[in-house]
Design a protein around this motif. Structure first.
Motif, mmCIF file in Angstrom:
data_model
loop_
_atom_site.group_PDB
_atom_site.id
_atom_site.type_symbol
_atom_site.label_atom_id
_atom_site.label_comp_id
_atom_site.label_asym_id
_atom_site.label_seq_id
_atom_site.Cartn_x
_atom_site.Cartn_y
_atom_site.Cartn_z
ATOM 1 N N TRP A 86 0.701 -1.312 0.045
ATOM 2 C CA TRP A 86 0.035 -0.217 0.124
ATOM 3 C C TRP A 86 0.946 1.157 0.019
ATOM 4 O O TRP A 86 1.935 1.444 0.615
ATOM 5 C CB TRP A 86 -0.959 0.012 1.366
ATOM 6 C CG TRP A 86 -1.950 -0.965 1.372
ATOM 7 C CD1 TRP A 86 -2.930 -1.259 0.470
ATOM 8 C CD2 TRP A 86 -2.579 -1.473 2.597
ATOM 9 N NE1 TRP A 86 -3.677 -1.902 0.664
ATOM 10 C CE2 TRP A 86 -3.625 -2.160 1.943
ATOM 11 C CE3 TRP A 86 -2.209 -1.307 3.874
ATOM 12 C CZ2 TRP A 86 -4.647 -2.734 2.876
ATOM 13 C CZ3 TRP A 86 -3.051 -1.953 4.623
ATOM 14 C CH2 TRP A 86 -4.189 -2.846 4.378
ATOM 15 N N GLY A 123 -3.804 3.735 1.316
ATOM 16 C CA GLY A 123 -4.466 2.371 1.493
ATOM 17 C C GLY A 123 -4.592 1.998 -0.058
ATOM 18 O O GLY A 123 -5.418 1.073 -0.093
ATOM 19 N N LEU A 124 -4.000 2.387 -1.056
ATOM 20 C CA LEU A 124 -4.024 1.913 -2.494
ATOM 21 C C LEU A 124 -2.774 1.274 -2.775
ATOM 22 O O LEU A 124 -1.795 1.502 -2.073
ATOM 23 C CB LEU A 124 -4.224 3.001 -3.375
ATOM 24 C CG LEU A 124 -5.893 3.707 -3.242
ATOM 25 C CD1 LEU A 124 -5.512 5.098 -4.231
ATOM 26 C CD2 LEU A 124 -6.952 2.886 -3.868
ATOM 27 N N ARG A 130 -7.458 -1.547 -3.464
ATOM 28 C CA ARG A 130 -7.164 -1.485 -2.082
ATOM 29 C C ARG A 130 -6.899 -2.842 -1.317
ATOM 30 O O ARG A 130 -6.328 -2.865 -0.426
ATOM 31 C CB ARG A 130 -8.525 -0.911 -1.511
ATOM 32 C CG ARG A 130 -8.892 0.474 -1.729
ATOM 33 C CD ARG A 130 -9.862 1.023 -0.996
ATOM 34 N NE ARG A 130 -10.060 2.497 -1.282
ATOM 35 C CZ ARG A 130 -9.430 3.610 -1.014
ATOM 36 N NH1 ARG A 130 -8.345 3.205 0.189
ATOM 37 N NH2 ARG A 130 -9.625 4.821 -1.167
ATOM 38 N N ASP A 131 -7.329 -3.961 -1.950
ATOM 39 C CA ASP A 131 -7.009 -5.275 -1.332
ATOM 40 C C ASP A 131 -7.004 -6.126 -2.298
ATOM 41 O O ASP A 131 -7.342 -6.036 -3.433
ATOM 42 C CB ASP A 131 -8.148 -5.613 0.016
ATOM 43 C CG ASP A 131 -9.556 -5.552 -0.581
ATOM 44 O OD1 ASP A 131 -9.780 -5.679 -1.828
ATOM 45 O OD2 ASP A 131 -10.263 -5.108 0.241
#
Length: 147
Positions: free
Chosen positions: A55, A59-60, A102-103
């Protein structure tokens, strides 16, 4: 009578995913969780998790992590196309980041644009788990004698 189609001839010299993944030990790829997952006749594929290791502060997925995945795939693909007494070194890389993630996991796929005796050019597409383009990258490699 049906004649089975011939298997496409591989661009790469013989190797295994286990051998490629073993080369990542104690390198930048290991702490980022990059893993080679598939070798095709003209492509190499690897995954990378999108989590705290990769990240940026918002949070990206960090663009630098995407570029590290792209360079890993391009350089390893190039290495699989040369002789044992040569190495490939990156001399230029570019990347366009087109979608935030993001995840989950991203998957990169390297395919050749040019494989010559002194230079190679590879395109690397990085996609999210839904197959959407996250980053498109191109790397130019120089083929040089192993020191």
């Amino acid at each position: 009578m049906t004649i089975p189609a011939a298997e496409p001839k591989s661009l790469f010299r013989p190797t295994t995913l286990a051998a490629l993944n073993a080369m990542s030990k104690d390198t930048a790829m290991e702490p980022l969780g990059i893993a080679f997952t598939e070798i095709g006749p003209d492509y190499l594929r690897a995954t990378m998790p999108v989590d705290a290791r990769t990240w940026q502060p918002y949070g990206l997925l960090h663009g630098g992590a995407s570029v590290l995945l792209a360079e890993t795939l391009g350089s390893m693909s190039g290495m699989l196309c040369i002789g044992e007494n040569e190495i490939c070194v990156g001399i230029e890389i570019n990347a366009n980041h087109v979608r935030g993630v993001r995840d989950g996991v991203v998957t990169g796929t390297a395919r050749p644009l040019h494989v010559g005796g002194r230079t190679q050019v590879w395109e690397i597409r990085i996609e999210d788990e839904r197959g959407r383009l996250v980053c498109i990258s191109r790397i130019t490699l120089a083929v040089v004698p192993r020191a």
